[in-house]
Design a protein around this motif. Sequence first.
Motif, mmCIF file in Angstrom:
data_model
loop_
_atom_site.group_PDB
_atom_site.id
_atom_site.type_symbol
_atom_site.label_atom_id
_atom_site.label_comp_id
_atom_site.label_asym_id
_atom_site.label_seq_id
_atom_site.Cartn_x
_atom_site.Cartn_y
_atom_site.Cartn_z
ATOM 1 N N VAL A 51 3.435 -3.509 3.790
ATOM 2 C CA VAL A 51 4.721 -3.075 3.254
ATOM 3 C C VAL A 51 4.451 -1.934 2.266
ATOM 4 N N GLU A 52 5.263 -0.891 2.343
ATOM 5 C CA GLU A 52 4.995 0.330 1.577
ATOM 6 C C GLU A 52 5.351 0.152 0.099
ATOM 7 N N THR A 53 4.436 0.561 -0.772
ATOM 8 C CA THR A 53 4.572 0.346 -2.211
ATOM 9 C C THR A 53 5.858 0.946 -2.767
ATOM 10 N N CYS A 54 6.096 2.231 -2.520
ATOM 11 C CA CYS A 54 7.269 2.903 -3.097
ATOM 12 C C CYS A 54 8.563 2.243 -2.643
ATOM 13 N N ASP A 55 8.642 1.906 -1.370
ATOM 14 C CA ASP A 55 9.867 1.315 -0.834
ATOM 15 C C ASP A 55 10.145 -0.048 -1.460
ATOM 16 N N PHE A 56 9.107 -0.874 -1.573
ATOM 17 C CA PHE A 56 9.298 -2.207 -2.133
ATOM 18 C C PHE A 56 9.654 -2.133 -3.617
ATOM 19 N N VAL A 57 8.945 -1.301 -4.361
ATOM 20 C CA VAL A 57 9.242 -1.142 -5.795
ATOM 21 C C VAL A 57 10.662 -0.609 -5.981
ATOM 22 N N SER A 58 11.065 0.362 -5.171
ATOM 23 C CA SER A 58 12.413 0.925 -5.275
ATOM 24 C C SER A 58 13.474 -0.136 -5.017
ATOM 25 N N MET A 59 13.245 -0.963 -4.004
ATOM 26 C CA MET A 59 14.199 -2.030 -3.708
ATOM 27 C C MET A 59 14.333 -2.986 -4.889
ATOM 28 N N LEU A 60 13.188 -3.406 -5.433
ATOM 29 C CA LEU A 60 13.218 -4.357 -6.551
ATOM 30 C C LEU A 60 13.898 -3.758 -7.771
ATOM 31 N N ASN A 61 13.543 -2.521 -8.101
ATOM 32 C CA ASN A 61 14.153 -1.881 -9.269
ATOM 33 C C ASN A 61 15.655 -1.714 -9.091
ATOM 34 N N THR A 75 11.330 6.108 0.799
ATOM 35 C CA THR A 75 11.800 6.571 -0.503
ATOM 36 C C THR A 75 11.028 7.779 -1.014
ATOM 37 N N ALA A 76 9.715 7.805 -0.846
ATOM 38 C CA ALA A 76 8.940 8.938 -1.330
ATOM 39 C C ALA A 76 9.318 10.210 -0.586
ATOM 40 N N SER A 77 9.544 10.118 0.719
ATOM 41 C CA SER A 77 9.902 11.303 1.497
ATOM 42 C C SER A 77 11.311 11.776 1.149
ATOM 43 N N MET A 78 12.207 10.849 0.822
ATOM 44 C CA MET A 78 13.570 11.243 0.411
ATOM 45 C C MET A 78 13.525 11.983 -0.904
ATOM 46 N N LYS A 79 12.717 11.506 -1.844
ATOM 47 C CA LYS A 79 12.636 12.169 -3.140
ATOM 48 C C LYS A 79 12.014 13.547 -3.000
ATOM 49 N N GLU A 80 11.087 13.676 -2.049
ATOM 50 C CA GLU A 80 10.464 14.969 -1.819
ATOM 51 C C GLU A 80 11.504 15.981 -1.329
ATOM 52 N N GLU A 132 2.186 8.782 -3.968
ATOM 53 C CA GLU A 132 2.211 8.702 -2.515
ATOM 54 C C GLU A 132 2.095 10.084 -1.896
ATOM 55 N N GLN A 133 2.795 11.054 -2.466
ATOM 56 C CA GLN A 133 2.741 12.407 -1.932
ATOM 57 C C GLN A 133 1.346 13.011 -2.076
ATOM 58 N N MET A 134 0.634 12.668 -3.160
ATOM 59 C CA MET A 134 -0.730 13.157 -3.307
ATOM 60 C C MET A 134 -1.682 12.446 -2.339
ATOM 61 N N VAL A 135 -1.443 11.163 -2.085
ATOM 62 C CA VAL A 135 -2.269 10.442 -1.109
ATOM 63 C C VAL A 135 -2.117 11.079 0.271
ATOM 64 N N GLU A 136 -0.918 11.547 0.594
ATOM 65 C CA GLU A 136 -0.736 12.270 1.854
ATOM 66 C C GLU A 136 -1.646 13.489 1.915
ATOM 67 N N ARG A 137 -1.749 14.202 0.818
ATOM 68 C CA ARG A 137 -2.601 15.399 0.799
ATOM 69 C C ARG A 137 -4.084 15.016 0.850
ATOM 70 N N ILE A 138 -4.441 13.922 0.203
ATOM 71 C CA ILE A 138 -5.835 13.459 0.231
ATOM 72 C C ILE A 138 -6.235 13.091 1.661
ATOM 73 N N LEU A 139 -5.339 12.419 2.374
ATOM 74 C CA LEU A 139 -5.642 11.957 3.733
ATOM 75 C C LEU A 139 -5.329 13.005 4.796
ATOM 76 N N GLY A 140 -4.550 14.022 4.432
ATOM 77 C CA GLY A 140 -4.271 15.107 5.357
ATOM 78 C C GLY A 140 -3.240 14.804 6.419
ATOM 79 N N ARG A 141 -2.304 13.893 6.120
ATOM 80 C CA ARG A 141 -1.251 13.601 7.093
ATOM 81 C C ARG A 141 -0.043 13.014 6.376
ATOM 82 N N THR A 178 0.841 -1.193 0.000
ATOM 83 C CA THR A 178 0.000 0.000 0.000
ATOM 84 C C THR A 178 0.876 1.243 0.000
ATOM 85 N N LEU A 179 0.395 2.288 -0.638
ATOM 86 C CA LEU A 179 1.071 3.578 -0.624
ATOM 87 C C LEU A 179 1.082 4.137 0.793
ATOM 88 N N GLY A 180 2.250 4.562 1.229
ATOM 89 C CA GLY A 180 2.359 5.118 2.574
ATOM 90 C C GLY A 180 2.267 4.105 3.683
#
Length: 326
Positions: free
Chosen positions: A276-286, A318-323, A303-312, A243-245
């Motif tokens: 297990v977080e989607t971005c992290d797992f995909v990044s590891m595999l790639n 990996t997503a936070s590092m890229k941000e 993932e960053q947009m899902v944060e805004r949708i959920l408000g937290r 899942t994302l996030g």
Amino acid sequence: MKKNLPKQIDVIDVTLRDGFQHEELFVPTEAKLWIAERLMNAGFKRIEIGTFSHIKYVPQFKDILEVLKCLPHREDVEYTVLALNTKACERVAQALEEGVQIDRVLCGQLATSEAYARKNMNRTHEELFLEAEKNVKFLHSLGIKKVFANIGTIFGCPIQGEVPIERAYEFVDRAFDIGFDEIEHSDPDGIADPERVYNYFSHVMKAYPDTSMHSFHVHDVRGMGMASYYAAMEAGVETFDCTLGGIGGQVANIVDRVPVKGIGSYYFDTKRTGLVETCDFVSMLNTMGIETGIDEKKCYQIEQMVERILGRTLDSFTASMKELGE
């Protein structure tokens, strides 16, 4: 160190279902569709959309039919839904009559823990297997390509505690015997360590070596999710839920400030109950050179947009590092 890793891995994103079922605010239909579209654009070919369980238990999915109707029909993308009892399976049939695409259905939640089965499904083990056998045949008769079961609490139960691993092997045999195409092996407590995961799947894959018959679903409650996924890969597993996030977990017992039936009190008093977080797992595999077909940079953006949708802020290394531009 074992190096018999698969060359290709299927990552099933289950944000829209398992991720959002734990959310205490209703996620608008338009937001769900936005996420589904972006996941497909990022290269995901397998997406879990939602559940046909009654909305008094899961009001988060009161729009499941509308979401499915708005999704594009694509031969190269697989849509998964849950239908955990006979009435839910009948709702799947009605949805198909209305022209939606449904490719894969989870219709058996077969926790090896009797206590977990009672709390989540209000059934005994025997009742669950009897109902599942009827529903498998019914869904196959509708033309569903893949009907699968979730065998959970393999490594332990948040209610009952330890469950003998032999019970899981017994359930795997019974599930395939009654006609399931696939088993989603599940650790909802996140209690398994990598060695136990490797030993478990080594046993299972020896008996059922067809990799299309297996997927792994771990709630990363205790921080061992990625290591457990790696151990399962070493044992030959090629399909994993994320899942994302890292969101998700037990069905919410309050939605939009209204208490709902759900399944009662939560098991864990912790902020991390999801997968297990989607971005992290995909990044590891790639990074490892294992083929996923997924653009990790697009994952970060979603993932960053899902944060805004959920408000937290969500849990993604990996997503936070890229941000931050690192």
